[in-house]
Enzyme design. Structure first.
Site, PDB file in Angstrom:
ATOM      1  CG  ASN A  80      -1.344   1.302   1.632  1.00 58.56           C
ATOM      2  OD1 ASN A  80      -2.332   2.018   0.991  1.00 58.56           O
ATOM      3  ND2 ASN A  80      -0.934   1.918   2.770  1.00 58.56           N
ATOM      4  CE1 TYR A 119       0.848   7.561  -6.971  1.00 54.36           C
ATOM      5  CE2 TYR A 119      -1.112   8.526  -8.447  1.00 54.36           C
ATOM      6  CZ  TYR A 119      -0.758   7.752  -7.053  1.00 54.36           C
ATOM      7  OH  TYR A 119      -1.614   7.244  -6.339  1.00 54.36           O
ATOM      8  CE  LYS A 149       0.130   4.004  -6.916  1.00 55.52           C
ATOM      9  NZ  LYS A 149       0.200   3.054  -5.724  1.00 55.52           N
ATOM     10  CB  THR A 159      -4.819   9.976   2.789  1.00 55.12           C
ATOM     11  OG1 THR A 159      -4.722  10.315   1.339  1.00 55.12           O
ATOM     12  CG2 THR A 159      -5.991   8.839   2.855  1.00 55.12           C
TER      13      THR A 159
HETATM   14  P1  NAP Z   1      -0.482   8.761   2.604  1.00 55.46           P
HETATM   15  O1  NAP Z   1      -1.567   9.196   3.553  1.00 55.46           O
HETATM   16  O2  NAP Z   1       0.441   9.872   2.087  1.00 55.46           O
HETATM   17  O3  NAP Z   1       0.286   7.579   3.150  1.00 55.46           O
HETATM   18  C1  NAP Z   1       1.166   7.058   2.481  1.00 55.46           C
HETATM   19  C2  NAP Z   1       1.921   5.758   3.528  1.00 55.46           C
HETATM   20  O4  NAP Z   1       3.024   5.481   2.705  1.00 55.46           O
HETATM   21  C3  NAP Z   1       2.206   6.134   4.733  1.00 55.46           C
HETATM   22  O5  NAP Z   1       2.039   5.216   5.806  1.00 55.46           O
HETATM   23  C4  NAP Z   1       3.765   6.248   4.833  1.00 55.46           C
HETATM   24  O6  NAP Z   1       4.341   6.014   5.949  1.00 55.46           O
HETATM   25  C5  NAP Z   1       4.176   5.320   3.480  1.00 55.46           C
HETATM   26  N1  NAP Z   1       5.354   5.666   2.950  1.00 55.46           N
HETATM   27  C6  NAP Z   1       5.652   6.565   2.097  1.00 55.46           C
HETATM   28  N2  NAP Z   1       6.947   6.464   2.285  1.00 55.46           N
HETATM   29  C7  NAP Z   1       7.503   5.499   2.602  1.00 55.46           C
HETATM   30  C8  NAP Z   1       8.800   4.980   2.667  1.00 55.46           C
HETATM   31  N3  NAP Z   1       9.817   5.689   1.999  1.00 55.46           N
HETATM   32  N4  NAP Z   1       8.913   4.166   3.459  1.00 55.46           N
HETATM   33  C9  NAP Z   1       8.038   3.321   4.096  1.00 55.46           C
HETATM   34  N5  NAP Z   1       6.952   3.713   3.831  1.00 55.46           N
HETATM   35  C10 NAP Z   1       6.506   4.918   3.307  1.00 55.46           C
HETATM   36  O7  NAP Z   1      -1.173   8.003   1.448  1.00 55.46           O
HETATM   37  P2  NAP Z   1      -2.618   7.414   0.941  1.00 55.46           P
HETATM   38  O8  NAP Z   1      -3.344   8.266   0.484  1.00 55.46           O
HETATM   39  O9  NAP Z   1      -2.910   6.255   2.423  1.00 55.46           O
HETATM   40  O10 NAP Z   1      -2.013   6.287  -0.078  1.00 55.46           O
HETATM   41  C11 NAP Z   1      -1.906   4.861   0.132  1.00 55.46           C
HETATM   42  C12 NAP Z   1      -1.973   4.358  -1.237  1.00 55.46           C
HETATM   43  O11 NAP Z   1      -3.293   4.432  -1.984  1.00 55.46           O
HETATM   44  C13 NAP Z   1      -0.777   4.787  -2.157  1.00 55.46           C
HETATM   45  O12 NAP Z   1      -0.328   3.701  -2.971  1.00 55.46           O
HETATM   46  C14 NAP Z   1      -1.364   5.618  -3.175  1.00 55.46           C
HETATM   47  O13 NAP Z   1      -0.619   5.630  -4.222  1.00 55.46           O
HETATM   48  C15 NAP Z   1      -2.778   5.089  -3.196  1.00 55.46           C
HETATM   49  N6  NAP Z   1      -3.818   5.925  -3.803  1.00 55.46           N
HETATM   50  C16 NAP Z   1      -4.283   7.248  -2.901  1.00 55.46           C
HETATM   51  C17 NAP Z   1      -5.202   7.813  -3.524  1.00 55.46           C
HETATM   52  C18 NAP Z   1      -5.731   9.202  -2.759  1.00 55.46           C
HETATM   53  O14 NAP Z   1      -6.584   9.773  -2.973  1.00 55.46           O
HETATM   54  N7  NAP Z   1      -5.220   9.193  -1.269  1.00 55.46           N
HETATM   55  C19 NAP Z   1      -5.876   7.794  -4.543  1.00 55.46           C
HETATM   56  C20 NAP Z   1      -5.350   6.588  -5.407  1.00 55.46           C
HETATM   57  C21 NAP Z   1      -4.565   5.697  -5.064  1.00 55.46           C
HETATM   58  P3  NAP Z   1       5.673   6.715   6.587  1.00 55.46           P
HETATM   59  O15 NAP Z   1       5.593   8.177   6.089  1.00 55.46           O
HETATM   60  O16 NAP Z   1       5.370   6.575   8.171  1.00 55.46           O
HETATM   61  O17 NAP Z   1       7.078   5.976   6.309  1.00 55.46           O
END
Ligand code: NAP
Length: 251
Positions: free
Chosen positions: A87, A154, A158, A191
């Site tokens: 994730n 990105y 993906k 998020t």
């Molecule tokens: P988020 O709130 O920014 O959280 C990102 C997570 O990834 C955090 O737990 C962060 O943990 C971890 N991460 C980032 N860099 C890292 C690193 N170098 N090492 C280890 N962990 C890392 O993002 P989210 O929205 O929950 O996104 C989760 C997934 O959903 C992603 O794959 C994103 O592409 C996908 N997504 C999100 C959306 C959206 O609208 N938010 C839409 C489509 C897809 P730490 O910072 O604690 O390391």
């Protein structure tokens, strides 16, 4: 008891997936650079517990060691299915393709593409060694299927993850292992990643106003809802290996 490894469980969707899986009685190991503020004290169903594992997925060599240790420990004790949820992800660098630096590009691809491929590879190896079922979920995005100004890294990472997922599913089906690989498109959620997107300059990201409007229009989904849909898929009767699941098909 089933065990799930969830990367990026410190916040956002990953933290919500961890909660929803624990609510289904699945034990969770969360991997991120920081621990979640809530998961260590979260009470899941039937004592489904939570463990934190430090991991910086930008550091590929270190991640290989972390995933090897986790897989060896989990599969050697597993008495049920192991779930791997890749994730963790980043959206940046947000800029037109001519403006990426080597460091930005390497970091992006390490976190969004190399780390999930590496984790899949290592977990598949241990699933076969211990003859235990593995279900892989790679969290993708609608950006994999459409070109977005400023998001070439990105969209590419993906799209690569989708093709990788489909290829792993094909290979496992050919080998008759029963191991499953799916992708999951969570749609737009409230998020930190969305906040990062909204802070972009319009010259780097033409759609920034549209993403700001998502807040005023209340269009961003609650990550707990999105995670609940995934937990339902993972605990449902049949998971279609190779499928790109999408939350929008469940609303
Ligand atoms: P988020 O709130 O920014 O959280 C990102 C997570 O990834 C955090 O737990 C962060 O943990 C971890 N991460 C980032 N860099 C890292 C690193 N170098 N090492 C280890 N962990 C890392 O993002 P989210 O929205 O929950 O996104 C989760 C997934 O959903 C992603 O794959 C994103 O592409 C996908 N997504 C999100 C959306 C959206 O609208 N938010 C839409 C489509 C897809 P730490 O910072 O604690 O390391």
């Amino acid at each position: 008891m089933k065990t799930a490894v969830v990367t990026g469980a410190s916040r956002g969707l990953g933290e919500a997936i961890a909660k929803q899986l624990m609510d289904k009685g699945i034990q969770v190991v969360g991997v991120a650079r920081k621990d979640s503020a809530v998961l260590p004290s979260y009470k899941g169903l039937k004592d489904a517990g939570y463990t934190y594992q430090y991991g910086d997925l930008q550091d590929t060599a270190e991640s290989a060691i972390t995933f090897e240790k986790l897989a060896a420990s989990i599969f050697s004790k597993a008495d049920d299915t192991v779930i791997l949820v890749n994730n963790a992800g980043v959206v940046g660098p947000i800029a037109t393709a001519d403006a990426y630096s080597l460091d930005e590009l390497e970091a992006h691809l390490a976190i969004n593409l190399t780390a999930p491929m590496l984790a899949c590879s290592i977990f598949l190896k241990y699933a076969k060694k211990y003859n235990k079922p593995l279900v892989i979920v790679n969290v993708t995005s609608g950006a994999a299927e459409r070109s977005v100004h400023g998001w070439s890294a990105y969209s590419t990472s993906k799209a690569g993850l989708n093709r990788y997922t489909e290829t792993v599913a094909l290979e496992e089906a050919e080998a008759g292992t029963g191991n499953i690989a799916i992708a999951y498109n969570p749609g737009i959620m409230d998020t930190d990643m969305q906040a990062d997107i909204r802070s972009s300059e319009p010259e780097n990201f033409q759609e920034v106003q549209k993403f700001k409007d998502y807040v005023t229009n209340n269009s961003l989904r609650d990550p707990m809802f999105v995670a609940g849909v995934l937990a339902g898929i993972l605990t449902g009767e049949h998971i279609e290996s190779g499928k790109i699941y999408a939350v929008k098909d469940y609303v």
